[in-house]
Design an enzyme around this catalytic site. Sequence first.
Site, PDB file in Angstrom:
ATOM      1  N   SER A   1      11.803  -1.241  -6.012  1.00 36.08           N
ATOM      2  CA  SER A   1      11.296  -0.213  -7.236  1.00 36.08           C
ATOM      3  C   SER A   1      12.546   0.096  -8.386  1.00 36.08           C
ATOM      4  CB  SER A   1      11.109   1.126  -6.639  1.00 36.08           C
ATOM      5  OG  SER A   1      10.297   0.994  -5.365  1.00 36.08           O
TER       6      SER A   1
ATOM      7  N   HIS B   1       6.829  -6.076  -9.188  1.00 37.78           N
ATOM      8  CA  HIS B   1       6.745  -4.519  -8.464  1.00 37.78           C
ATOM      9  C   HIS B   1       5.306  -4.157  -8.551  1.00 37.78           C
ATOM     10  CE1 HIS B   1       7.715  -0.353  -9.045  1.00 37.78           C
ATOM     11  NE2 HIS B   1       7.803  -0.239  -7.895  1.00 37.78           N
TER      12      HIS B   1
ATOM     13  N   GLU C   1       4.702  -4.998 -12.510  1.00 41.08           N
ATOM     14  CA  GLU C   1       5.748  -5.181 -13.351  1.00 41.08           C
ATOM     15  C   GLU C   1       6.471  -6.432 -12.886  1.00 41.08           C
ATOM     16  OE1 GLU C   1       7.548  -0.926 -14.779  1.00 41.08           O
ATOM     17  OE2 GLU C   1       7.545  -1.176 -12.751  1.00 41.08           O
TER      18      GLU C   1
HETATM   19  N1  3HC Z   1      -9.816  -1.614  -2.085  1.00 40.37           N
HETATM   20  C1  3HC Z   1     -10.160  -1.768  -3.138  1.00 40.37           C
HETATM   21  N2  3HC Z   1     -10.883  -0.542  -3.998  1.00 40.37           N
HETATM   22  C2  3HC Z   1     -10.742   0.530  -3.168  1.00 40.37           C
HETATM   23  C3  3HC Z   1      -9.839   0.471  -1.869  1.00 40.37           C
HETATM   24  C4  3HC Z   1      -9.627  -0.727  -1.168  1.00 40.37           C
HETATM   25  N3  3HC Z   1      -9.006  -0.699  -0.049  1.00 40.37           N
HETATM   26  N4  3HC Z   1      -9.940   2.012  -1.505  1.00 40.37           N
HETATM   27  C5  3HC Z   1     -10.517   2.647  -2.248  1.00 40.37           C
HETATM   28  N5  3HC Z   1     -10.875   1.751  -3.392  1.00 40.37           N
HETATM   29  C6  3HC Z   1     -11.319   2.302  -4.769  1.00 40.37           C
HETATM   30  C7  3HC Z   1     -12.523   3.217  -4.454  1.00 40.37           C
HETATM   31  O1  3HC Z   1     -13.817   2.509  -4.291  1.00 40.37           O
HETATM   32  C8  3HC Z   1     -12.731   3.890  -5.768  1.00 40.37           C
HETATM   33  O2  3HC Z   1     -13.082   3.324  -6.932  1.00 40.37           O
HETATM   34  P1  3HC Z   1     -14.234   3.791  -8.032  1.00 40.37           P
HETATM   35  O3  3HC Z   1     -13.308   4.928  -8.724  1.00 40.37           O
HETATM   36  O4  3HC Z   1     -14.406   2.518  -8.812  1.00 40.37           O
HETATM   37  O5  3HC Z   1     -15.148   4.169  -7.158  1.00 40.37           O
HETATM   38  C9  3HC Z   1     -11.181   4.206  -6.050  1.00 40.37           C
HETATM   39  O6  3HC Z   1     -10.248   3.004  -5.344  1.00 40.37           O
HETATM   40  C10 3HC Z   1     -10.339   5.489  -5.758  1.00 40.37           C
HETATM   41  O7  3HC Z   1     -10.606   5.533  -4.254  1.00 40.37           O
HETATM   42  P2  3HC Z   1     -11.147   6.825  -3.359  1.00 40.37           P
HETATM   43  O8  3HC Z   1     -12.206   7.578  -4.182  1.00 40.37           O
HETATM   44  O9  3HC Z   1     -10.911   6.519  -1.888  1.00 40.37           O
HETATM   45  O10 3HC Z   1      -9.647   7.892  -3.547  1.00 40.37           O
HETATM   46  P3  3HC Z   1      -9.307   8.756  -4.558  1.00 40.37           P
HETATM   47  O11 3HC Z   1     -10.564   8.816  -5.697  1.00 40.37           O
HETATM   48  O12 3HC Z   1      -8.965  10.087  -4.058  1.00 40.37           O
HETATM   49  O13 3HC Z   1      -8.140   8.195  -5.351  1.00 40.37           O
HETATM   50  C11 3HC Z   1      -5.892   7.438  -5.166  1.00 40.37           C
HETATM   51  C12 3HC Z   1      -7.171   7.965  -4.788  1.00 40.37           C
HETATM   52  C13 3HC Z   1      -6.472   5.898  -5.549  1.00 40.37           C
HETATM   53  C14 3HC Z   1      -4.755   7.202  -4.555  1.00 40.37           C
HETATM   54  C15 3HC Z   1      -5.521   8.031  -6.553  1.00 40.37           C
HETATM   55  O14 3HC Z   1      -5.548   9.456  -6.476  1.00 40.37           O
HETATM   56  C16 3HC Z   1      -4.528   7.552  -7.437  1.00 40.37           C
HETATM   57  O15 3HC Z   1      -4.637   6.572  -7.999  1.00 40.37           O
HETATM   58  N6  3HC Z   1      -3.561   8.253  -7.263  1.00 40.37           N
HETATM   59  C17 3HC Z   1      -2.308   7.972  -8.123  1.00 40.37           C
HETATM   60  C18 3HC Z   1      -1.427   6.985  -7.485  1.00 40.37           C
HETATM   61  C19 3HC Z   1      -0.393   6.645  -8.178  1.00 40.37           C
HETATM   62  O16 3HC Z   1       0.169   7.099  -9.101  1.00 40.37           O
HETATM   63  N7  3HC Z   1       0.418   5.462  -7.630  1.00 40.37           N
HETATM   64  C20 3HC Z   1       1.491   4.975  -8.163  1.00 40.37           C
HETATM   65  C21 3HC Z   1       2.746   5.350  -7.519  1.00 40.37           C
HETATM   66  S1  3HC Z   1       4.106   4.850  -8.076  1.00 40.37           S
HETATM   67  C22 3HC Z   1       4.196   3.415  -7.205  1.00 40.37           C
HETATM   68  O17 3HC Z   1       3.791   2.932  -6.252  1.00 40.37           O
HETATM   69  C23 3HC Z   1       5.597   2.651  -7.565  1.00 40.37           C
HETATM   70  C24 3HC Z   1       6.888   3.137  -6.507  1.00 40.37           C
HETATM   71  O18 3HC Z   1       7.816   1.922  -6.794  1.00 40.37           O
HETATM   72  C25 3HC Z   1       7.206   4.368  -6.414  1.00 40.37           C
END
Ligand code: 3HC
Length: 298
Positions: free
Chosen positions: A125, A146, A158
């Site tokens: 990261s 990434h 990335e």
């Molecule tokens: N495979 C494919 N799709 C899936 C899935 C899976 N295993 N699980 C869930 N999905 C899909 C769902 O079908 C849904 O799709 P839709 O909107 O088309 O219906 C979508 O993903 C969202 O799923 P959920 O409804 O179960 O969950 P939420 O709506 O509560 O969303 C979340 C959860 C996706 C985690 C959302 O809150 C989110 O995107 N949060 C922000 C996460 C973020 O910012 N991540 C980046 C972190 S930084 C990082 O990782 C870098 C590191 O270096 C720190």
Amino acid sequence: MSGDAAGIRSVGVVGCGLMGSGIAELCARSGLDTLVHDVDLPAVEAGRRRIERSLARAVARGKLTDAARETALASLAFTTDLADFADRDLAVEAVPEDEELKLGVLARLDEVMQRPESLLASNTSSLPVMKLAAATGRPGRVVGLHFFNPVPVLDLVELVPSLVTDETTWKRIRGFVSDVLGRHVIVSQDRAGFVVNSLLIPYILSAIRMFESGFAVAHDIDEGMVRGCAHPMGPLRLADHIGLDTTLAVAESLYAEFKEPLYAPPPLLCRMVQAGLLGRKTGRGFYSHPGTPASGDS
Ligand code: 3HC
């Protein structure tokens, strides 16, 4: 370049925590022969269970057919011995954000993967790709790759070349990520945090400082960004989602590189990590996460 031209059909993923298991799931769903490594059987079993749960969720959400889930599961194998990576076209290390650990893993992969066309990537990261590449005897064939958590859902990668990444490696890996994994690519220079974490981490740290000073309660800080700015989750919940240990490690790398106060980890974040309050992965961070896996399953 097509995925076939990239010549990457077998992948090894080192580490099956939150990120590694997501990367392995994505590779298996993309039709790749995918071998996943972790240090011992409990860690491997936890990773396997996490992938199985995520695939089941994808089926339940209509994102994947039952048949595709079966095919993905059949493409996955697990090991506790890195020597099994000898035949891999590409290895992606996704071990915790600890410099010594990552350097050791890359050096070992370099030893094991002797085929001249095999590539190494790190899901770091924040650590310099150049430093990681220099731990190997093939720095030209090492890149930063990434991913974002949850990997099966967020379609960005990335791509980070070091100063010495060679042109062929760059074309192969770029073709692989977009054509085989179907991910959107953005390119970043090899600077701590790359593009996304350089922007995201100061935002999260500001929210922690705001909470720590009593400016507002956690729920209101998060609701402000969810309802006021349409973010999918607020900054404190996002910190719990990423893992407070990872958030701290990235902040430390950013601060070490740029010496800017906005990257300095707030004392509360340091204390929470010292206390083992790492967020979702340990069941408690800024929020309680009942029913989430214990730390051994992270
Ligand atoms: N495979 C494919 N799709 C899936 C899935 C899976 N295993 N699980 C869930 N999905 C899909 C769902 O079908 C849904 O799709 P839709 O909107 O088309 O219906 C979508 O993903 C969202 O799923 P959920 O409804 O179960 O969950 P939420 O709506 O509560 O969303 C979340 C959860 C996706 C985690 C959302 O809150 C989110 O995107 N949060 C922000 C996460 C973020 O910012 N991540 C980046 C972190 S930084 C990082 O990782 C870098 C590191 O270096 C720190």
